[in-house]
Scaffold this motif. Structure first.
Motif, mmCIF file in Angstrom:
data_model
loop_
_atom_site.group_PDB
_atom_site.id
_atom_site.type_symbol
_atom_site.label_atom_id
_atom_site.label_comp_id
_atom_site.label_asym_id
_atom_site.label_seq_id
_atom_site.Cartn_x
_atom_site.Cartn_y
_atom_site.Cartn_z
ATOM 1 N N GLY A 1 0.788 -1.227 0.000
ATOM 2 C CA GLY A 1 0.000 0.000 0.000
ATOM 3 C C GLY A 1 0.823 1.283 0.000
ATOM 4 O O GLY A 1 0.589 2.183 -0.814
ATOM 5 N N PRO A 2 1.808 1.424 0.910
ATOM 6 C CA PRO A 2 2.617 2.660 0.918
ATOM 7 C C PRO A 2 3.374 2.880 -0.384
ATOM 8 O O PRO A 2 3.482 4.014 -0.870
ATOM 9 N N MET A 3 3.895 1.816 -0.963
ATOM 10 C CA MET A 3 4.588 1.924 -2.249
ATOM 11 C C MET A 3 3.624 2.374 -3.335
ATOM 12 O O MET A 3 3.924 3.288 -4.126
ATOM 13 N N ALA A 4 2.444 1.753 -3.381
ATOM 14 C CA ALA A 4 1.460 2.099 -4.398
ATOM 15 C C ALA A 4 1.020 3.552 -4.270
ATOM 16 O O ALA A 4 0.853 4.257 -5.278
ATOM 17 N N LYS A 5 0.860 4.012 -3.039
ATOM 18 C CA LYS A 5 0.444 5.400 -2.812
ATOM 19 C C LYS A 5 1.467 6.382 -3.365
ATOM 20 O O LYS A 5 1.109 7.409 -3.958
ATOM 21 N N LYS A 6 2.738 6.078 -3.203
ATOM 22 C CA LYS A 6 3.786 6.964 -3.735
ATOM 23 C C LYS A 6 3.753 6.994 -5.262
ATOM 24 O O LYS A 6 3.900 8.058 -5.881
ATOM 25 N N LEU B 1 12.275 -0.493 -12.533
ATOM 26 C CA LEU B 1 12.930 -1.599 -11.835
ATOM 27 C C LEU B 1 13.594 -1.070 -10.582
ATOM 28 O O LEU B 1 14.514 -0.252 -10.647
ATOM 29 N N TRP B 2 13.122 -1.521 -9.440
ATOM 30 C CA TRP B 2 13.561 -1.010 -8.147
ATOM 31 C C TRP B 2 14.428 -2.054 -7.452
ATOM 32 O O TRP B 2 13.939 -3.123 -7.082
ATOM 33 N N SER B 3 15.712 -1.787 -7.311
ATOM 34 C CA SER B 3 16.645 -2.726 -6.672
ATOM 35 C C SER B 3 16.490 -4.141 -7.222
ATOM 36 O O SER B 3 16.373 -5.111 -6.459
ATOM 37 N N PRO B 4 16.487 -4.309 -8.548
ATOM 38 C CA PRO B 4 16.235 -5.650 -9.099
ATOM 39 C C PRO B 4 17.344 -6.635 -8.729
ATOM 40 O O PRO B 4 18.527 -6.308 -8.779
ATOM 41 N N TRP B 5 16.922 -7.845 -8.380
ATOM 42 C CA TRP B 5 17.863 -8.919 -8.047
ATOM 43 C C TRP B 5 18.265 -9.578 -9.350
ATOM 44 O O TRP B 5 17.547 -10.427 -9.882
ATOM 45 N N HIS C 1 18.581 -1.608 0.627
ATOM 46 C CA HIS C 1 17.827 -2.266 -0.432
ATOM 47 C C HIS C 1 16.344 -1.900 -0.421
ATOM 48 O O HIS C 1 15.726 -1.784 0.638
ATOM 49 N N ASP C 2 15.784 -1.684 -1.617
ATOM 50 C CA ASP C 2 14.339 -1.635 -1.839
ATOM 51 C C ASP C 2 13.628 -0.587 -0.985
ATOM 52 O O ASP C 2 12.638 -0.878 -0.307
ATOM 53 N N ILE C 3 14.116 0.639 -1.058
ATOM 54 C CA ILE C 3 13.571 1.698 -0.216
ATOM 55 C C ILE C 3 12.202 2.162 -0.682
ATOM 56 O O ILE C 3 11.408 2.660 0.121
ATOM 57 N N LEU C 4 11.878 2.019 -1.963
ATOM 58 C CA LEU C 4 10.528 2.390 -2.385
ATOM 59 C C LEU C 4 9.499 1.590 -1.602
ATOM 60 O O LEU C 4 8.457 2.110 -1.213
ATOM 61 N N LEU D 1 11.729 2.046 7.537
ATOM 62 C CA LEU D 1 13.137 2.103 7.915
ATOM 63 C C LEU D 1 13.639 3.520 8.180
ATOM 64 O O LEU D 1 14.816 3.695 8.518
ATOM 65 N N GLY D 2 12.767 4.507 8.023
ATOM 66 C CA GLY D 2 13.186 5.882 8.286
ATOM 67 C C GLY D 2 13.720 6.587 7.047
ATOM 68 O O GLY D 2 14.348 7.647 7.162
ATOM 69 N N PHE D 3 13.463 6.038 5.868
ATOM 70 C CA PHE D 3 13.924 6.644 4.617
ATOM 71 C C PHE D 3 12.738 7.013 3.734
ATOM 72 O O PHE D 3 12.802 6.906 2.509
ATOM 73 N N ASN D 4 11.657 7.477 4.337
ATOM 74 C CA ASN D 4 10.459 7.766 3.558
ATOM 75 C C ASN D 4 10.686 8.897 2.566
ATOM 76 O O ASN D 4 10.217 8.829 1.423
ATOM 77 N N GLN D 5 11.406 9.946 2.977
ATOM 78 C CA GLN D 5 11.635 11.057 2.063
ATOM 79 C C GLN D 5 12.484 10.616 0.884
ATOM 80 O O GLN D 5 12.256 11.048 -0.256
ATOM 81 N N GLU D 6 13.449 9.755 1.130
ATOM 82 C CA GLU D 6 14.248 9.216 0.032
ATOM 83 C C GLU D 6 13.372 8.423 -0.942
ATOM 84 O O GLU D 6 13.550 8.518 -2.161
ATOM 85 N N ALA D 7 12.426 7.659 -0.396
ATOM 86 C CA ALA D 7 11.513 6.899 -1.252
ATOM 87 C C ALA D 7 10.635 7.837 -2.073
ATOM 88 O O ALA D 7 10.381 7.583 -3.258
#
Length: 373
Positions: free
Chosen positions: A145-150, A240-244, A343-346, A352-358
């Motif tokens: 949900g949070p990722m989709a909202k962004k 592609l976000w942090s693709p493995w 990894h995978d901040i979006l 993790l405290g990196f919301n603004q970065e996301a």
């Protein structure tokens, strides 16, 4: 060797792990306050939450906590749909490489609301394939949900569609959903948007994070290899976000010996769980083929790609190498690097405290997408 994945050993291990983490937390806190954090630019909250996530994921991986995948709406209500596989002949080549793995019905979640028609030319759908090392995650509201909202707020997307693909499990068996189960389900989701909802491929943005990024790349390769034969059009673009990109490396060394090990939450037990389960009975032979491991396996696609990585994640070096080689192969690819993040901040930045970065990452992806969709 004791099997930690079976009860009652699993429960005993869980209690022991919780006690261990509670006992050592004051020591970790003092270390962060006095001796320094994983990265000098991090806040105390970021240092603590990344450490906590690292520890939690380590223990979850040791006992292999299963993710339930019910085909019922749950809290998503009308936003959750069950989709049927496409016609059998749509799944060819690598998607038929295991006779025991056949396309099945899967669930999927819509954000912010279900879409029933693609007739509106202003409709822009992000088909997002979630991460989780092929063994965890579900694409529902709590996780995605949070990722989709962004993405909805900062990109041209009007809808985000998250399939609940089959997860691989251990011990391996004919029914443990190894490769190509997740890739079959990714194709099923794409074909559902094209054929059932009649959404133009020009209005579909393929997206994936971590293992989902791996699946998104594999889907692009499949469209490149079989699109003409099947009449399968390509999406407008890919995020592609942090693709493995290299699950074939099962040594664990690329994680533990990585200079970014201290600034990430990825650990050898987690990657080993994922690669062993996804390989299934085929083992390393499955992992080494180009529909799983993309390292040094470039291909040419007409789909523009936005590839994001954090400079503090263990996959950073593999991602940068793959992106550069894909550009050399003639692809339209923009490499986007968020400095000093794991990894995978979006997906996880809000935890993790990196919301603004996301948010910043989503904004840059939105700027890149404008004019492409």
């Amino acid at each position: 060797m004791v099997d930690l994945t079976q009860h009652p050993v699993k429960a005993v291990y869980g209690l022991g792990a919780l006690g261990f983490e509670l006992v050592r937390f004051p020591i970790i806190l003092i270390k962060f306050l006095v001796l320094g954090r994983q990265h000098p630019s991090w806040t105390l909250r970021q240092a603590i939450t990344v450490h906590a996530f690292f520890s939690g994921l380590w223990h979850v991986s040791k006992v292999q906590v299963a993710t339930p995948l019910p085909l019922t709406p749950e809290q998503e209500k009308e936003r959750f749909v069950v989709i049927k596989p496409a016609k059998s002949d749509a799944y060819k080549g690598p998607l038929r490489s295991n006779k025991d793995i056949v396309p099945v019905e899967i669930g999927a979640t819509w954000f912010p609301a279900p879409l029933t028609t693609g007739s509106d030319k202003n409709t822009k759908v992000v088909l997002h394939i979630h991460g989780g090392a092929f063994v965890t995650g579900d694409g529902r509201t709590a996780a995605s949900g949070p990722m989709a909202k962004k993405l909805l707020k900062h990109t041209p997307a009007t809808h985000v569609f998250c399939p609940q693909y089959r997860l691989s499990t251990l011990p391996v068996s004919k029914t443990s959903n190894p490769f190509p189960a997740a890739l079959q389900d990714s194709l099923t989701s794409y074909l559902y948007l094209l054929n059932d909802l009649n959404i133009s491929p020009k209005n579909i943005i393929l997206s994936g994070d971590s293992a989902g990024g791996n699946l998104a790349i594999a889907l692009l390769r499949y469209i490149t290899d079989y699109g003409s034969e099947l009449g399968l059009p390509a999406p407008s673009s890919a995020l592609l976000w942090s693709p493995w990109t290299n699950p074939a490396d099962t040594s664990g060394s690329y994680v533990h010996d990585n200079r970014n090990y201290a600034t990430d939450y990825i650990s050898p037990p987690f990657t080993a769980w994922g690669t062993t389960a996804y390989a299934g009975e085929g083992g390393d032979k499955v992992l080494s083929q180009p529909y799983v491991s993309q390292k040094n396996r470039t291909f040419k696609t007409g789909v523009p790609m936005f590839v994001n990585t954090g400079s503090g994640e263990v996959l950073y070096f593999d991602i940068v190498e793959w992106a550069e080689k894909m550009k050399e192969a003639g692809n339209d690819l923009q490499l986007d690097i968020e400095e000093n993040v794991p990894h995978d901040i979006l997906l996880l930045g809000h935890l993790l405290g990196f919301n603004q970065e996301a948010v910043n990452m989503a904004k840059r992806a939105g700027e890149w997408l404008r004019g492409r969709v």
